[in-house]
Design a protein around this motif. Structure first.
Motif, PDB file in Angstrom:
ATOM      1  N   MET A 133      30.424  23.212  33.734  1.00  0.00           N
ATOM      2  CA  MET A 133      30.576  23.281  35.186  1.00  0.00           C
ATOM      3  C   MET A 133      30.277  24.678  35.712  1.00  0.00           C
ATOM      4  SD  MET A 133      31.050  20.449  36.482  1.00  0.00           S
ATOM      5  CE  MET A 133      31.362  21.070  38.120  1.00  0.00           C
ATOM      6  N   ALA A 134      30.595  25.682  34.910  1.00  0.00           N
ATOM      7  CA  ALA A 134      30.267  27.048  35.322  1.00  0.00           C
ATOM      8  C   ALA A 134      28.759  27.208  35.485  1.00  0.00           C
ATOM      9  CB  ALA A 134      30.804  28.051  34.304  1.00  0.00           C
ATOM     10  N   GLU A 135      28.026  26.610  34.550  1.00  0.00           N
ATOM     11  CA  GLU A 135      26.564  26.685  34.649  1.00  0.00           C
ATOM     12  C   GLU A 135      26.060  25.924  35.862  1.00  0.00           C
ATOM     13  OE1 GLU A 135      24.221  28.321  33.360  1.00  0.00           O
ATOM     14  OE2 GLU A 135      25.452  29.377  31.902  1.00  0.00           O
ATOM     15  N   VAL A 136      26.684  24.768  36.111  1.00  0.00           N
ATOM     16  CA  VAL A 136      26.307  24.012  37.303  1.00  0.00           C
ATOM     17  C   VAL A 136      26.461  24.889  38.527  1.00  0.00           C
ATOM     18  CG1 VAL A 136      26.887  22.047  38.774  1.00  0.00           C
ATOM     19  CG2 VAL A 136      26.928  21.802  36.286  1.00  0.00           C
ATOM     20  N   ALA A 137      27.612  25.555  38.608  1.00  0.00           N
ATOM     21  CA  ALA A 137      27.883  26.403  39.769  1.00  0.00           C
ATOM     22  C   ALA A 137      26.827  27.501  39.893  1.00  0.00           C
ATOM     23  CB  ALA A 137      29.272  27.014  39.646  1.00  0.00           C
ATOM     24  N   HIS A 138      26.523  28.160  38.755  1.00  0.00           N
ATOM     25  CA  HIS A 138      25.567  29.274  38.796  1.00  0.00           C
ATOM     26  C   HIS A 138      24.190  28.828  39.267  1.00  0.00           C
ATOM     27  CE1 HIS A 138      28.665  31.505  37.074  1.00  0.00           C
ATOM     28  NE2 HIS A 138      28.370  31.419  35.785  1.00  0.00           N
TER      29      HIS A 138
END
Lengths: 347, 347
Positions: free
Chosen positions: B158-163
């Motif tokens: 999810m962190a990557e999605v956000a980035h």
DNA sequence: TCCTCACGGGTCATTTTATATCCCGCTATT
DNA sequence: AATAGCGGGATATAAAATGACCCGTGAGGA
């Protein structure tokens, strides 16, 4: 948009994996050659394709593994799958080689209504003539209307065209006539023979013209006065469609046992191309008219649709000389000739 | 018809020149890896791609010759041309790999409204997570409507999605809330942090939830009575859209310093997948609910749209366990996971 | 400011792959 | 019955891909 996408895929492949192109062409060429020569052995194939025997063998093994070829004691042949694949491959090669743009480019630069380019080079692979014939045959079939008169000439190319016209149900009242006498050469490539075959395949009727080429004018005149001969000649002069091949003068002289020296002597300019018995100089002017029956340049220029068919890099100059005479409307060539012509235009 | 033609070209290429496929993929992977790591040296690249140093070098030389790469003392980087090419290549890879059919197949078999598959395998190339993030980001951007409430969870995926959500002009009145507290782990992958970043990129507003995970119920209750906390939890329970990652219980336990043994002991069944603090057994039943705030399975099942994002072959089992719980509507995965899932379905 | 580490580029032995050229037993045709 | 051409097998040889180095250099950290 979607079409664009297709081209885009091709472009991307060509950009990122260009080394696959020669392989793709090689395998296509092998399949095509087999199609026209099956069953054929590995060595003969290698010779015909100018490839190493072992190389051909690897490819054959590959194609066999993919169920496109099968082999028995007589040699390798196409499987059903292979037969189905070939037309699709032909289209793809057409795209890969960018022949559609080349067709448009040549049509525009040469002021033609249509250019059809068949992949390959008849000089390298003689079966390209078959493909040329098929393309011409398909074109003829599509373009011919009811009650048309079609005039055809002789030559090996035209003979191939005749052999490869798809057998179709007859258009109504189509008539095929030879564009010249042409009894001076092998019967297989006489315009009479070709006219008859084309008529048969189109389900059309035909008339013949029994007048030898290359005889003296005095001998010719009584023949011309014959009303049957007159009728056929008049038909061909007013044909809706003329299909003719293009010859290289030197080669034709050789085949007809004519004297190349004397042709040169009597020519006003150096002849580099021939069509329906007329020799053209490089600039498109008439260099020499052989004494024969049939329509002359001035008659042909009046026709609605003149289709020229020719193939092979070596014919490029001949084709150009004829095109410069400005009576051709549709050109059906192979890739080899087309690319040389393009280069000449660009210079 | 024309679309068909595109596929047909691909099929023909794959049939007649299959050896180009791995090369194509290799070069694409190299370009993609460089994109996310530029400037990068030859050796590092070889290590990351699990290829020989010399092999990578040949490919780099090739790509440099085609003006897709440029190199300086710091390493190789993409040229402008290379940057432009990559998205197109991504689409082409999608076609070549037949991911669209695979998406449809999985959507049908798993009863999902939509499946998005990103080429590659996050287990092998960690930058696939970036791609997954981009795909999810693009999906979010397209699907979010005005005045929606979006709930998100934490985790590296999810962190990557956000980035990777593309920075967009704000939809009106969109609100992003964390789906759970999640203060027990690295701040970078907490749902709070991620909610904030997603909100910022979408031009939306956000609320945070300052409640630690994994604390005892007695300690939790006073926090829950706080009206701000209550409000956020209620928002997430009635969100229009929930985006969550999927975790592998064993791996998560390791990361959170939790005791994997005790998780197993307290579980009703063997937990193989995790989402928003709930552990699922292979059959999709709930194995264990960690004591945490935020919506439970029964709340989530009521939501209009639940999007699961996950990548890597190793996550296939975890993904399947969560999907079997039947609350996910949209699945965004990578090719690696998708293919394993397909195999499992077929068995 | 210097120092160091990773960079691209060059080189070369080694392995793997592709190629050329035979031979052989078989079979379909003559 | 003879034979020419077939597919398949084998092997020496050429070519290409690979792996493993070294080297001078410039960028980035100390």
């Amino acid at each position: 948009m979607i079409e664009n996408n297709t081209d885009n895929s091709l472009l991307l492949f060509k950009l990122l994996v260009p080394e696959m192109l020669p392989v793709f062409q090689k395998r296509y060429t092998i399949l095509r050659t087999i199609k026209y020569n099956q069953p054929i052995g590995r060595r003969l194939l290698a010779e015909r394709l100018a490839l190493g025997e072992r190389g051909v063998r690897s490819e054959i093994d590959f194609l066999k593994d993919h169920n496109l070829l099968e082999s028995n004691a007589a040699g390798v042949s196409l499987t059903e799958e292979g037969k189905k694949l070939l037309p699709q491959l032909s289209l793809l090669i057409h795209k890969v080689e960018g022949l559609a743009p080349l067709e448009n480019y040549l049509a525009q630069k040469l002021d033609l209504t249509k250019v059809v380019i068949v992949p390959g080079d008849a000089d390298q692979n003689c079966e390209i003539l078959h493909e040329l014939g098929q393309a011409s045959g398909a074109f003829l079939r599509d373009v011919v209307q009811d009650q048309w008169v079609i005039a055809v000439t002789g030559g090996t190319t035209m003979a191939e065209v005749a052999h490869n016209i798809p057998q179709t149900v007859g258009k109504k009242d189509v008539l095929v006539v030879p564009g010249r006498g042409g009894l001076g050469e092998d019967v297989e490539i006489q315009s009479n023979t070709i006219a008859a075959e084309i008529a048969q395949r189109l389900g059309a009727s035909y008339r013949l013209l029994h007048v030898p080429d290359g005889i003296q004018n005095e001998t010719l005149e009584p023949l011309l006065s014959d009303h049957k001969v007159q009728e056929v000649i008049n038909l061909s002069k007013k044909a809706n469609l003329l299909v003719h091949g293009i010859g290289i003068p030197e080669v034709m002289a050789l085949r007809r046992d004519s004297d190349w020296q004397s042709i040169q002597r009597y020519s006003r300019k150096e002849p580099v191309g021939e069509a329906f018995g007329t020799y053209f100089a490089a600039d498109g002017s008439v260099a020499l008219v052989t004494p024969t029956v049939g329509p002359k340049v001035e008659d042909i220029a009046k026709l609605d649709m003149v289709v020229a068919v020719a193939g092979g890099k070596s014919k490029a100059d001949a084709i150009m000389s004829v095109l410069r005479a400005s009576f051709v409307d549709v050109l059906i060539v192979d890739q080899g000739a087309a690319e040389v012509i393009k280069k000449q235009i660009e210079e």
